[in-house]
Design a protein around this motif. Structure first.
Motif, PDB file in Angstrom:
ATOM      1  N   ASN A  80       4.001   3.146   0.866  1.00  0.00           N
ATOM      2  CA  ASN A  80       2.850   2.340   1.261  1.00  0.00           C
ATOM      3  C   ASN A  80       3.213   0.868   1.103  1.00  0.00           C
ATOM      4  N   SER A  82       1.137  -1.793   1.550  1.00  0.00           N
ATOM      5  CA  SER A  82      -0.041  -2.662   1.483  1.00  0.00           C
ATOM      6  C   SER A  82       0.138  -3.841   0.532  1.00  0.00           C
ATOM      7  N   SER A  83       0.973  -3.678  -0.488  1.00  0.00           N
ATOM      8  CA  SER A  83       1.165  -4.764  -1.461  1.00  0.00           C
ATOM      9  C   SER A  83       2.423  -5.583  -1.192  1.00  0.00           C
ATOM     10  N   GLN A  85       4.523  -8.416   0.227  1.00  0.00           N
ATOM     11  CA  GLN A  85       4.104  -9.754   0.641  1.00  0.00           C
ATOM     12  C   GLN A  85       5.192 -10.553   1.362  1.00  0.00           C
ATOM     13  N   GLY A 112      -0.089   1.629   5.193  1.00  0.00           N
ATOM     14  CA  GLY A 112      -0.532   0.426   4.493  1.00  0.00           C
ATOM     15  C   GLY A 112      -0.416  -0.879   5.251  1.00  0.00           C
ATOM     16  N   ILE A 117      -1.842  -9.522   6.299  1.00  0.00           N
ATOM     17  CA  ILE A 117      -0.598  -9.678   5.541  1.00  0.00           C
ATOM     18  C   ILE A 117       0.626  -9.495   6.422  1.00  0.00           C
ATOM     19  N   HIS A 118       0.622  -8.467   7.266  1.00  0.00           N
ATOM     20  CA  HIS A 118       1.866  -8.015   7.889  1.00  0.00           C
ATOM     21  C   HIS A 118       2.031  -8.395   9.356  1.00  0.00           C
ATOM     22  N   SER A 419      -9.964   4.045  -2.922  1.00  0.00           N
ATOM     23  CA  SER A 419      -9.476   4.693  -4.140  1.00  0.00           C
ATOM     24  C   SER A 419     -10.473   5.724  -4.643  1.00  0.00           C
TER      25      SER A 419
END
Length: 502
Positions: A80, A82-83, A85, A112, A117-118, A419
């Motif tokens: 994943n 998602s975090s 950066q 993610g 962000i991406h 979550s």
């Protein structure tokens, strides 16, 4: 052998507006037999197992009223991002995973992707360069994905022209077309659904969850694939309660199975219909366009088709569960429901109901409807200002309004998008959203039992109810105890311990 729970803070959740406590519970064959306030009357009884709570807190275990259980199992096993950066880290992760995973013909799925962000880090060309085989980079919303060139070439070789036609010029595929592609990809894999379900259940019980309402029957090939996996899990003695939402594409076929199932562990629930998309993809259907655009989003089904779907579902004596995010999508659903009510004593469900003004709330209140809310999604409101504007943000994830209008609701995670950590959600409800602790716990116990039509057996500690409990390290109703410091110590289902903190 009977069990006696005593010497703790035992809250029944059996009263609407205050915390009723009892001093003991007696359980017999997975069912609460007695509750009371003088456990010493059992001092001389020999044939009973005494369980000393040692001052800990016992309440009814939690129900997550909207989840994708198999999807949670997949997420627990997948990479994943998602975090992540930085572009360098992202490239390294995708390259390494592709190198490790690569098998001829096998699809790699990485989860993610978040636009904010991406989007500036990766595109179709870069994903094609960094990953060897056919790869899907799935957005965090689980409603769209980026394909690399190898994925597109694989679809071409297999003459999957309909899927190819739904991939846009940037390599993305969205909503119902994404779900169709995802189902195709899973059919080509060697996914063990039983293992994924077991992983997901382990995660849920570690958070105090004993029951979920899950929607999985239209994403893993034939609907019997996930259904047989659930049967396999339960037949091996796993204690966990399941309400299965049934996707509208398969509900008629599922009916013959449903009629043969008479099992309290697995129940078939409402018919799931996707109405619109997501805020992130700007495909949720809005009354006013997204900020700075002429785009109002889109309906997955036109109004006439949707109305006919609801009429057909009513002929089968079923209720509906609508994925509905935008306010215009909600307006259309309510217009249809106002003319097509479920039979007396039954209710439809609105899942997400993410943008809702007071006029729409007044209409909801008049109908037999329960809202499945995801409190942690409220955290996204600050980002959503950029696409919805300030004027609409007070009506976005407005769960306090749903509560204040006395509309029935239950809390949920929409895992794996959110979550399954119930205590974390309760902390957010009581902190950022200013709910009281009783309301927050009630939304995962009493309220959720109503949604699942289990209000006579789950969600409260009363004689005749199932012995489904969660034991917490501290008193969750004590305002002096920070919720973040409270831990799940033990989860009990049907009178048996299914999780204990090590």
């Amino acid at each position: 052998m009977k069990q006696l729970y005593y010497n703790g803070n035992i809250f029944t959740m059996a009263r609407d507006h205050y915390n009723e406590q009892v001093e003991y519970i007696v359980v017999n064959n997975g069912v609460i037999e007695y509750t009371g306030n003088d456990f010493t009357i059992y001092n001389d009884i020999e044939n009973i197992e005494r369980i000393d709570l040692k001052g800990k807190t016992l309440i009814p275990s939690f129900t997550d009223s909207h989840i994708h259980l198999i999807g949670l199992g997949e997420t627990l096993r997948r990479v994943n991002i998602s975090s992540v950066q930085s572009k360098e880290n992202l490239k390294e992760i995708i390259y390494n995973e592709s190198t490790t995973f690569h098998h001829e013909g096998q699809w790699l799925i990485i989860e993610g992707y978040i636009d904010e962000i991406h989007k500036s880090m990766i595109n179709h060309g870069q994903l094609s360069e960094w990953a060897y085989g056919p790869t899907l980079l799935v957005k965090a919303s689980k409603h769209s994905a980026l394909l690399n060139e190898q994925a597109i070439n694989t679809l071409k070789k297999l003459q999957q022209n309909q899927l190819l036609n739904n991939v846009d010029e940037n390599g993305f595929i969205y909503d119902e077309n994404y779900f169709e592609l995802y189902q195709y990809v899973i059919e080509q894999s060697s996914t063990n659904l039983t293992e994924l379900i077991n992983d997901a259940i382990d995660e849920c019980v570690s958070k105090g969850i004993s029951c979920v309402h899950t929607e999985d029957l239209s994403y893993y090939g034939h609907y019997m694939n996930p259904l047989n996996a659930y049967f396999d899990v339960l037949n091996h003695g796993t204690k966990f309660r399941l309400n299965l939402l049934v996707h509208h594409n398969v509900y008629k076929e599922v009916e013959h199975v449903e009629k043969a199932i008479h099992d309290d562990w697995l129940r078939f629930d409402a018919i799931k219909i996707f109405i619109d998309g997501t805020f992130g993809d700007q495909s949720a259907y809005l009354i006013e366009p997204y900020l700075g655009t002429s785009n109002n989003g889109r309906l997955i089904h036109d109004k006439n088709t949707l109305e006919q779907m609801v009429k057909d579902i009513r002929k089968h004596h079923k209720t509906c569960a609508f994925h509905v995010i935008g306010d215009k999508a909600l307006d259309i659903v309510l217009t249809i429901l106002e003319e097509n009510l479920p039979k007396d004593g039954h209710f439809d469900r609105l899942i997400h109901v993410s943008l809702v003004n007071d006029v729409l709330l007044q209409r909801i209140k008049k109908l037999p409807i329960i809202c499945d809310i995801q409190p942690l999604f409220h955290k996204e409101n600050e980002k959503l200002i950029n696409i919805l504007g300030f004027d609409r943000i007070n009506d976005t994830h407005a769960y306090h309004k749903i509560k204040d209008y006395n509309i029935q609701y239950a809390s949920s995670s929409d895992a794996p998008i959110g979550s399954v950590d119930v205590l974390n959600t309760i902390e957010y409800l009581c902190g950022d959203l200013k709910w009281n602790r009783f309301e927050a716990v009630q939304s995962y116990t009493v309220n959720s039992s109503v949604v699942g039509q289990r209000s006579e057996s789950l969600g409260k500690i009363l004689p005749g109810f199932k012995a489904d409990f969660v034991i917490l390290s501290s008193n969750i109703f004590d305002e002096s105890v920070p919720i973040e410091d409270i831990e799940v110590i033990q989860t009990i289902i049907d009178g048996e311990t299914v999780y204990i903190r090590k």
